[in-house]
Scaffold this motif. Structure first.
Motif, PDB file in Angstrom:
ATOM      1  N   LEU A 177       0.452  -1.218   0.183  1.00 61.57           N
ATOM      2  CA  LEU A 177      -0.132   0.426  -0.040  1.00 61.57           C
ATOM      3  C   LEU A 177       1.220   1.382  -0.172  1.00 61.57           C
ATOM      4  O   LEU A 177       1.859   1.431   1.236  1.00 61.57           O
ATOM      5  N   VAL A 178       1.248   1.750  -1.267  1.00 58.55           N
ATOM      6  CA  VAL A 178       2.202   3.389  -0.804  1.00 58.55           C
ATOM      7  C   VAL A 178       1.348   4.396  -0.089  1.00 58.55           C
ATOM      8  O   VAL A 178      -0.234   4.800  -0.538  1.00 58.55           O
ATOM      9  N   LEU A 179       1.589   5.002   0.438  1.00 54.40           N
ATOM     10  CA  LEU A 179       1.183   5.755   1.808  1.00 54.40           C
ATOM     11  C   LEU A 179       1.445   6.865   1.451  1.00 54.40           C
ATOM     12  O   LEU A 179       2.427   7.407   0.779  1.00 54.40           O
ATOM     13  N   GLU A 180       0.034   7.819   0.705  1.00 59.55           N
ATOM     14  CA  GLU A 180      -0.029   9.223   0.583  1.00 59.55           C
ATOM     15  C   GLU A 180       0.237  10.534   1.989  1.00 59.55           C
ATOM     16  O   GLU A 180       0.840  11.328   1.502  1.00 59.55           O
ATOM     17  N   SER A 181      -0.064   9.672   2.874  1.00 62.48           N
ATOM     18  CA  SER A 181       0.571  10.891   3.749  1.00 62.48           C
ATOM     19  C   SER A 181       0.111   9.888   5.284  1.00 62.48           C
ATOM     20  O   SER A 181       0.326   8.779   5.176  1.00 62.48           O
ATOM     21  N   VAL A 182       0.433  10.761   6.547  1.00 59.72           N
ATOM     22  CA  VAL A 182       0.544  10.169   7.520  1.00 59.72           C
ATOM     23  C   VAL A 182      -1.090   9.572   7.673  1.00 59.72           C
ATOM     24  O   VAL A 182      -0.952   8.609   9.028  1.00 59.72           O
ATOM     25  N   ARG A 183      -1.442  10.857   7.316  1.00 55.87           N
ATOM     26  CA  ARG A 183      -3.238  10.814   7.672  1.00 55.87           C
ATOM     27  C   ARG A 183      -3.422   8.925   7.537  1.00 55.87           C
ATOM     28  O   ARG A 183      -4.151   8.755   7.244  1.00 55.87           O
ATOM     29  N   GLU A 184      -3.469   9.364   6.211  1.00 60.19           N
ATOM     30  CA  GLU A 184      -4.257   8.023   5.110  1.00 60.19           C
ATOM     31  C   GLU A 184      -3.228   6.120   5.850  1.00 60.19           C
ATOM     32  O   GLU A 184      -4.070   5.905   5.911  1.00 60.19           O
ATOM     33  N   ALA A 185      -2.009   6.994   6.310  1.00 56.77           N
ATOM     34  CA  ALA A 185      -1.260   5.848   7.545  1.00 56.77           C
ATOM     35  C   ALA A 185      -1.861   5.206   8.899  1.00 56.77           C
ATOM     36  O   ALA A 185      -2.470   4.487   8.726  1.00 56.77           O
ATOM     37  N   ALA A 186      -2.335   6.420   9.296  1.00 57.92           N
ATOM     38  CA  ALA A 186      -3.303   6.415  10.718  1.00 57.92           C
ATOM     39  C   ALA A 186      -4.427   5.753   9.722  1.00 57.92           C
ATOM     40  O   ALA A 186      -5.592   4.702  10.447  1.00 57.92           O
ATOM     41  N   GLU A 187      -5.307   5.775   9.194  1.00 57.62           N
ATOM     42  CA  GLU A 187      -6.284   5.358   8.639  1.00 57.62           C
ATOM     43  C   GLU A 187      -6.301   3.980   7.919  1.00 57.62           C
ATOM     44  O   GLU A 187      -7.515   3.220   8.597  1.00 57.62           O
ATOM     45  N   ALA A 188      -5.258   3.458   7.099  1.00 57.91           N
ATOM     46  CA  ALA A 188      -4.705   2.181   7.071  1.00 57.91           C
ATOM     47  C   ALA A 188      -4.232   1.522   7.769  1.00 57.91           C
ATOM     48  O   ALA A 188      -5.306   0.326   8.452  1.00 57.91           O
ATOM     49  N   ASN A 189      -3.863   1.903   9.041  1.00 53.80           N
ATOM     50  CA  ASN A 189      -3.691   1.169  10.576  1.00 53.80           C
ATOM     51  C   ASN A 189      -4.688   0.906  11.268  1.00 53.80           C
ATOM     52  O   ASN A 189      -5.672  -0.585  11.066  1.00 53.80           O
ATOM     53  N   ARG A 190      -5.456   1.731  11.372  1.00 50.42           N
ATOM     54  CA  ARG A 190      -6.825   1.121  11.674  1.00 50.42           C
ATOM     55  C   ARG A 190      -8.040   0.425  11.316  1.00 50.42           C
ATOM     56  O   ARG A 190      -8.743  -0.873  11.603  1.00 50.42           O
ATOM     57  N   ILE A 191      -7.924   0.346   9.707  1.00 48.84           N
ATOM     58  CA  ILE A 191      -8.811  -0.923   9.013  1.00 48.84           C
ATOM     59  C   ILE A 191      -7.741  -2.176   9.197  1.00 48.84           C
ATOM     60  O   ILE A 191      -8.003  -3.294   9.357  1.00 48.84           O
ATOM     61  N   ALA A 192      -6.685  -1.792   9.059  1.00 53.08           N
ATOM     62  CA  ALA A 192      -5.944  -3.056   9.125  1.00 53.08           C
ATOM     63  C   ALA A 192      -6.346  -3.563  10.016  1.00 53.08           C
ATOM     64  O   ALA A 192      -5.646  -5.377  10.482  1.00 53.08           O
ATOM     65  N   ALA A 193      -6.798  -3.301  11.753  1.00 56.17           N
ATOM     66  CA  ALA A 193      -6.255  -4.085  12.897  1.00 56.17           C
ATOM     67  C   ALA A 193      -7.759  -3.968  12.860  1.00 56.17           C
ATOM     68  O   ALA A 193      -7.878  -5.613  13.839  1.00 56.17           O
ATOM     69  N   GLU A 194      -8.957  -4.247  12.134  1.00 51.30           N
ATOM     70  CA  GLU A 194      -9.850  -4.453  12.307  1.00 51.30           C
ATOM     71  C   GLU A 194     -10.153  -5.606  11.660  1.00 51.30           C
ATOM     72  O   GLU A 194     -10.833  -6.428  11.832  1.00 51.30           O
ATOM     73  N   LEU A 195      -9.207  -5.795  10.484  1.00 48.70           N
ATOM     74  CA  LEU A 195      -9.008  -6.550   9.662  1.00 48.70           C
ATOM     75  C   LEU A 195      -8.101  -7.770  10.019  1.00 48.70           C
ATOM     76  O   LEU A 195      -7.940  -9.290   9.543  1.00 48.70           O
ATOM     77  N   HIS A 196      -7.430  -7.916  11.704  1.00 47.11           N
ATOM     78  CA  HIS A 196      -5.977  -8.169  11.524  1.00 47.11           C
ATOM     79  C   HIS A 196      -5.356  -8.939  10.785  1.00 47.11           C
ATOM     80  O   HIS A 196      -4.711 -10.148  11.099  1.00 47.11           O
TER      81      HIS A 196
END
Ligand SMILES: Cc1ncc(COP(=O)(O)O)c(C=O)c1O
Length: 422
Positions: free
Chosen positions: A112-131
């Motif tokens: 996943l190519v991150l374009e911002s730190v905010r996007e990173a936080a969002e991706a992290n939240r979603i990845a956590a939900e998906l374990h």
């Protein structure tokens, strides 16, 4: 163009009608062989789908390039449907919605190519939900702007990537996110350069930044992605980019990096679209009508900017210039000057002005070169409701209909279930 190539295009126009895009997959193969000759084994190639996402073309590319770069979740799915393993797909783009992030992570993409730190936080939240722990690549916006590029994105404020000045903080933040794994870096800072020295100078900037980024992150990167910016000569006055010269200028630095332990397992990636597929494509258009108006000899064609925005100079160019166009029906006739227009009810629908061509008659087929990239899917085909162009592929000289019906974004997507890819 050879006589045989002209004949093949005339035959396609007869058989499938116009307007029609034609992609010669043998030309694509030859260009990839040329890239490999110069850059293998130092660089692998990533194909940017945005240049041309036609499924038949993609299926052929899947066996020939290492990676696919998608810029929407629909492009992620196109890549895997075409045969790219999901772990060979990267997903870049500045406005990834949570739904897209979720679908892409669920599809097990490799980066996943991150374009911002905010996007990173969002991706992290979603990845956590998906374990899961998602591999991410941080895109960097260099502080320096490259010279001699058609369009450049860096050295200024940008929606793409984190600013080089913010690199340290961004890396720290991303590495603190438990469900993301930082695996590499990505820079794409300029497009369509025909100048080997400029590409090499730009890569030297990338290398400096990548080295610093890896030091800051204490990372042995899995991937370093070089947005190549390789251009193609759209205008008759332009010359081919000398990729051998790029190889001579760039490979010594890459070879040196590859010999260092920190980069020993790194995949160095050349990411590009237009250079691979652009010259393999033509847009065929028929001449529908002719008219002399105040000494200007017009030919009205069945394709305009609705079918090819870029050839009409409306995709990022300041001054419209004539692309390379051939009269494939009547190549040996005496030369005349014409203004070629499309079928749209607007005076800006101009394919070429004051262009010299062998006599152009009604029903002749004209072929617009370099149309394999940023053609059909980069054009507003619905404007004024003319028919959509067909897409035809040539394989070993044989023509096959590869037209895709329906909007690329309408494909069904597997949602909300992680398929256990890691
Ligand atoms: C991130 C990224 N990768 C790849 C490309 C493909 O560029 P090109 O088709 O000019 O090689 C682009 C084009 O804008 C891009 O933004």
């Amino acid at each position: 163009m050879t006589m045989a190539a002209r004949k093949a295009l005339v035959q396609v126009a007869k058989e499938f009608g116009t307007p029609a895009y034609v992609y010669d997959l043998d030309v694509v193969r030859a260009r990839l062989a040329d890239l490999a000759r110069v850059f293998a084994p130092h660089f692998s190639v990533s194909y940017a789908l945005k240049a041309n996402p036609n499924p038949t073309l993609l299926a052929s590319l899947a066996g020939q390039v290492a990676l696919a770069d998608a810029s929407s979740v629909a492009e992620v799915h196109r890549s895997t449907e075409a045969g790219f393993p999901a772990d060979r797909v990267t997903f870049s783009g500045p406005a990834k919605r949570p739904r897209e992030l979720r679908d892409a992570i669920s599809a097990c993409i490799g980066g996943l190519v991150l374009e911002s730190v905010r996007e990173a936080a969002e991706a992290n939240r979603i990845a956590a939900e998906l374990h899961v722990r998602q591999d991410v690549i941080l895109r960097i916006n260099p502080a320096t702007s490259p010279r001699h590029f058609g369009v450049s994105f860096s050295g200024k404020a940008s929606q793409f990537g984190v600013d080089e000045e913010e690199l340290s903080t961004a890396i720290e933040r991303i590495q603190s996110l438990n469900n993301l794994k930082l695996t590499g870096f990505h820079i794409y800072s300029g497009t369509n350069s025909l100048n080997a020295q400029a590409v090499s100078d730009n890569f030297a900037i990338f290398i400096r930044i990548f080295r610093r980024a890896c030091q800051l992150a204490e990372l042995r990167p899995a991937k370093l992605i070089f947005g190549s910016g390789f251009g193609i000569p759209y205008l008759a006055s332009e010359a081919e980019l000398d990729i051998d010269a790029i190889g001579r200028l760039v490979i010594p630095s890459i070879a040196e990096m590859r010999s260092e332990p920190v980069f020993a397992d790194t995949m160095f990636v050349l990411e590009m679209g237009r250079w691979i597929v652009g010259p393999a494509g033509w847009l065929l258009t028929s001449v529908v009508a002719e008219k002399l108006s105040r000494a200007v000899d017009f030919r009205m064609c069945d394709a305009g900017f609705n079918n090819h925005l870029a050839a009409c100079g409306m995709m990022g160019t300041v001054i419209r210039r004539n692309w390379r166009i051939e009269n494939v029906s009547n190549p040996d006739a005496a030369m005349h000057r014409y203004t070629l227009v499309g079928p749209l009810c607007t005076s800006i629908d101009v394919l070429a002005s004051d262009i010299e061509l062998p006599e152009v008659r009604v029903d002749d087929t004209l072929a617009i070169a370099n149309s394999g990239a940023y053609g059909l899917t980069a054009s507003p085909t619905r404007f004024i409701s003319h028919p959509e162009p067909a897409e035809i592929v040539l394989i070993d000289g044989a023509a096959r209909d590869a037209t895709e019906r329906g909007s690329p974004a309408e494909k069904p997507v597997v949602r909300d279930q992680h398929r256990g890819c890691r």
